[in-house]
Each structure stands twice: as C-alpha cells, then as structure tokens.
Design an enzyme around this catalytic site. Sequence first.
Site, PDB file in Angstrom:
ATOM      1  N   THR A  25      -3.205  -0.696   1.895  1.00  0.00           N
ATOM      2  CA  THR A  25      -4.035  -1.289   0.841  1.00  0.00           C
ATOM      3  C   THR A  25      -4.879  -2.457   1.342  1.00  0.00           C
ATOM      4  O   THR A  25      -4.363  -3.491   1.770  1.00  0.00           O
ATOM      5  CB  THR A  25      -3.230  -1.759  -0.382  1.00  0.00           C
ATOM      6  OG1 THR A  25      -2.262  -0.765  -0.741  1.00  0.00           O
ATOM      7  CG2 THR A  25      -4.166  -1.997  -1.557  1.00  0.00           C
TER       8      THR A  25
ATOM      9  N   ARG B 291      -4.421  11.025   5.552  1.00  0.00           N
ATOM     10  CA  ARG B 291      -3.867  10.984   4.196  1.00  0.00           C
ATOM     11  C   ARG B 291      -4.782  11.764   3.265  1.00  0.00           C
ATOM     12  O   ARG B 291      -5.999  11.544   3.254  1.00  0.00           O
ATOM     13  CB  ARG B 291      -3.755   9.540   3.723  1.00  0.00           C
ATOM     14  CG  ARG B 291      -3.422   9.370   2.239  1.00  0.00           C
ATOM     15  CD  ARG B 291      -3.280   7.896   1.899  1.00  0.00           C
ATOM     16  NE  ARG B 291      -3.178   7.633   0.477  1.00  0.00           N
ATOM     17  CZ  ARG B 291      -4.147   7.113  -0.281  1.00  0.00           C
ATOM     18  NH1 ARG B 291      -5.333   6.817   0.262  1.00  0.00           N
ATOM     19  NH2 ARG B 291      -3.961   6.883  -1.570  1.00  0.00           N
TER      20      ARG B 291
ATOM     21  N   LYS C   6       6.413   5.104  -2.040  1.00  0.00           N
ATOM     22  CA  LYS C   6       5.453   3.994  -2.123  1.00  0.00           C
ATOM     23  C   LYS C   6       6.094   2.871  -2.932  1.00  0.00           C
ATOM     24  O   LYS C   6       6.405   3.045  -4.105  1.00  0.00           O
ATOM     25  CB  LYS C   6       4.150   4.477  -2.766  1.00  0.00           C
ATOM     26  CG  LYS C   6       3.444   5.535  -1.939  1.00  0.00           C
ATOM     27  CD  LYS C   6       2.336   6.219  -2.711  1.00  0.00           C
ATOM     28  CE  LYS C   6       1.178   5.298  -3.018  1.00  0.00           C
ATOM     29  NZ  LYS C   6       0.063   6.042  -3.680  1.00  0.00           N
TER      30      LYS C   6
ATOM     31  N   ARG D 252      -3.695   3.808 -17.435  1.00  0.00           N
ATOM     32  CA  ARG D 252      -5.076   3.324 -17.449  1.00  0.00           C
ATOM     33  C   ARG D 252      -5.594   3.176 -18.874  1.00  0.00           C
ATOM     34  O   ARG D 252      -5.062   3.767 -19.813  1.00  0.00           O
ATOM     35  CB  ARG D 252      -5.994   4.310 -16.709  1.00  0.00           C
ATOM     36  CG  ARG D 252      -5.642   4.531 -15.250  1.00  0.00           C
ATOM     37  CD  ARG D 252      -6.621   5.501 -14.605  1.00  0.00           C
ATOM     38  NE  ARG D 252      -6.299   5.758 -13.205  1.00  0.00           N
ATOM     39  CZ  ARG D 252      -6.676   5.006 -12.199  1.00  0.00           C
ATOM     40  NH1 ARG D 252      -7.401   3.919 -12.428  1.00  0.00           N
ATOM     41  NH2 ARG D 252      -6.349   5.314 -10.960  1.00  0.00           N
TER      42      ARG D 252
END
Length: 481
Positions: free
Chosen positions: A278, A33, A220, A74
């Site tokens: 994850t 990845r 995802k 963020r």
Amino acid sequence: MQRRTKIVATIGPATDDPKVLDEIIEAGVDVVRVNFSHGEPEEHQRRVESVRNRARAHGRQVGVLCDLQGPKIRIERFRDQRVTLIEGERFVLDAALPSTEGTQERVGLTYKTLPDDVNRGDTLLLDDGRIVLWVEDVHSAEIITKVLVGGGLSNNKGINRQGGGLSAAALTEKDKVDIKTAAALQADYMAISFPRSAADVQLARDLLRAAGGHGGIVSKIERAEALDDLEEIVAASDAVMIARGDLGVEIGDAELPAVQKHIIKVARAMNRVVITATQMMESMIENPIPTRAEVFDVANAVLDGTDAVMLSAETAAGKHPAKAVAAMDRVCREAEKQHIAKTSDHRLNTRFGRIDEAIAMASMYTANHLGVKAIAALTESGDTPLWMSRISSSIPIYALTPHVETRRKVTLYRGVYPVSFTVDSTDHAYVNKEAVDELVRRGAARDGDLVIISKGDLIGMHGGTNAMKIVRVGDLPSTQA
C-alpha cells in the site's frame, strides 16, 4: 549480488502492452498480483497467460497472486457524482436510499446492515480517512452523523469505523465465484481481504481446494480486530500481507510503523512469508522517480525483514510501471547491504519440530559462519528453502526442484531463487555434482568456493530432507557419496 527482497507488482491496463510487460519482467518483478476488485475473469486469464508466456521467454519464473475483493463497505453514488461536505453540518448514510440518489444531505450504502454495526459516539472514516463523521444517532436504516472533517466526496468511496468492529463476512458471494477463477488460473497464492479469524482463512483454503486450486493463502491484515488474533491468523495462513490502507484508517496512521514491525516479526518467527503493501511508491503513478519518503518506506520494510514489497496502482494503472519496479529494485538492493539485513538470531533458543527444519537451520548457521557462497536446496514442497529464508543472510538459496508449482511458490520467499532441476539418478555422488554444477552455471559459485547442498536420502519424497553436505567447488569427485 542478486536482490533478496521480492517485488510484487499489480498488473492491469498499464501492463497490457507486451512491451511494458517485458520491461517490468526485465526490471525484476518476482510475483504479479491480479486484483479481483477490477476486471472480468477473461481479462484476468489473458493477463496471467501473457505474464507466464513472457516470463518463459525471459528465462524467468514469475509467481501469480490473485487478490479477492472482500467485503468492500462503500457509499453509493451521487446524483451529481460529487458533493462537498462542510464541517459541522449533518450528513446521513441511508441504507434505504436508491443507489444513484445521493445528495448533499445523504447517500446510500452498499452494505445494507451497516446501521446495525454502529452506535452513537462512533467515528466513521470515508475515502481512506479523508472525511471524518461522528455518529449522532442511528434510526432504522439511517446513520445520522455530524461532519468533523469535511471536503470533497465522490461516488463509491470506502467506509471504515475507527477501531474496527464491522461485522461483514470476509468472503462475499463474489469472492466465492472468484475463488473458482483463481483455481482455474492455477494461482500460486490467493489473498483474502479483511479476515477476522483463523476460521476465515480456513474457509478460503477449503473453497480453493474444493475448486481444484493448490495455491497458498495470503491473509491481508487490514482490520483492527485481526491484530487481536494475529498469531492464530498467521498460523492458519501461508503468508500475510500488511495492507496499510484500511488498517491505517482503522488504527490510525501513527500506530502503523510499530504495527508493521510487529507483524513482520511475528510472521517470520512463525515461518510464514510477509508482504508489505500500500502506497509504497504511490507518487510514481504520475512521476518517474519516487519521493525520498517512499525510498525510506521501502528501505525500512526491507530492514524490518519483509519478504516482499508490493506495487499497486503504480504498475496497474500508472504512467511508469517499469521505472517503479526498477526504483523498488534499486532501493531494496541498497538496503540489503546494511549489516542488520544480514544477521539473525532466529530460533537460536528453540527446539525444532522436524528433521528437515533442523537441517535448514543447520545449513544457514553453517553458511553464515563459514563463508559459504551459495546453498543448493533440493526440494519437493519448498519447505526447506522457506525455513532457510527466515534467517537473515546475504547468502543466496537456490531451490532446486522438478515441480513448477514449487518453483512458482518460492518466488515470494526472501533470498530464494527457483531452479528447474530434475533428479534422474539415485547415485548421491552424481546428484551432488549436478547440484554444484548448476550453481556454477548460474555464476553463484566458482572453483575454490564453499557451497552447501541439502537433500534427502529418499529423493523425491516430500518432507524428506535429512542431510547437509559442505562442498568445495572443484573438489567433488564423481564417485564421492
């Protein structure tokens, strides 16, 4: 016995050493990845070229998955790099505050329209849920909150709204540039972050194709609202990734196990590949062995039927990349010995839409009930071995194909192993014998074993698989059709 569940490992600074790269390939990585959240295109190109060169040196086929950053929502930065939020105190998220001017009382936002997305009573979770804020009021560019769960908070931490619902588009301007990089790298798969609908998936596919890329699209699943349109998103995708970080923050950790099982079940039922990701072995960023909880996590994903399990910082930046891959390999192999990992009732009660799908299902049903040792699937596109891989089994499926793109694509399919195989004859007897000889050379079968060959009458035609042949090794005359 070969491991069936595939291992995806993120590459990064920890794998730049050629010795480490060799070690993770030897340990069994199937797909690497490339995380576009970090690094520059030149770095990505160098790493991908290194992986492909070293894989060839090892006689291996390793796929490449490019992962787009997506709309990372963020906080900005603090003047002193870090603050400590106190439970019960007020804290302001201020979209108008300069990016480096955060204080104990307020901090800026990268996503300037966040105040339009939240209301009084919403719960915001920062830093993967470690900090919990309750929205008291929204005034112009300011989101005024009360700290419910405090603690240390440093620069650039992510923000989620409990229950989801943030309106940021799945593809940012950065992503659109990175899609061109993925195409230039000839990525086998490209993952899109935070898709909310099938339209997001289709847009990514259109942009990748326009840039000259031919890789599959991985969606995802990390937004709560994606679960409401799960089947539509899965149908529009080639694969899905259960991205448990942001998803767990939005829906709550306690719901994750059941949701993970559901996503895997839906993906397999719809003939799509599924990756579980994850924190699978996060402790191995620092430690040379996984925790018992991590072992159980990986094993349970395997027993649920995931095609692949993924390592992130464990290999990209951790101290023990090869040991992390080896530990995951070991756990997968043991889990695959369990009966539940080898039995299936997939599509027993449904009609097939295509002839090649029917051949794939017939091959697996026969193999599981006849003691077949291996399957040789002659394939152009990889569709037939994909359908075969939806059936839980311990029988290896070899995808025999002349196309490097197809060999790279099947590196992500559970229980499927890519083989370079060029058919230079229209004599079916000759082709059958060559396929069986290939299985014997690989140690997958020996004299007296039963094997299955699937192929098409018109060799070289996409979607043309229309025949299944059962062969006993050693009994196939060179003149047999």
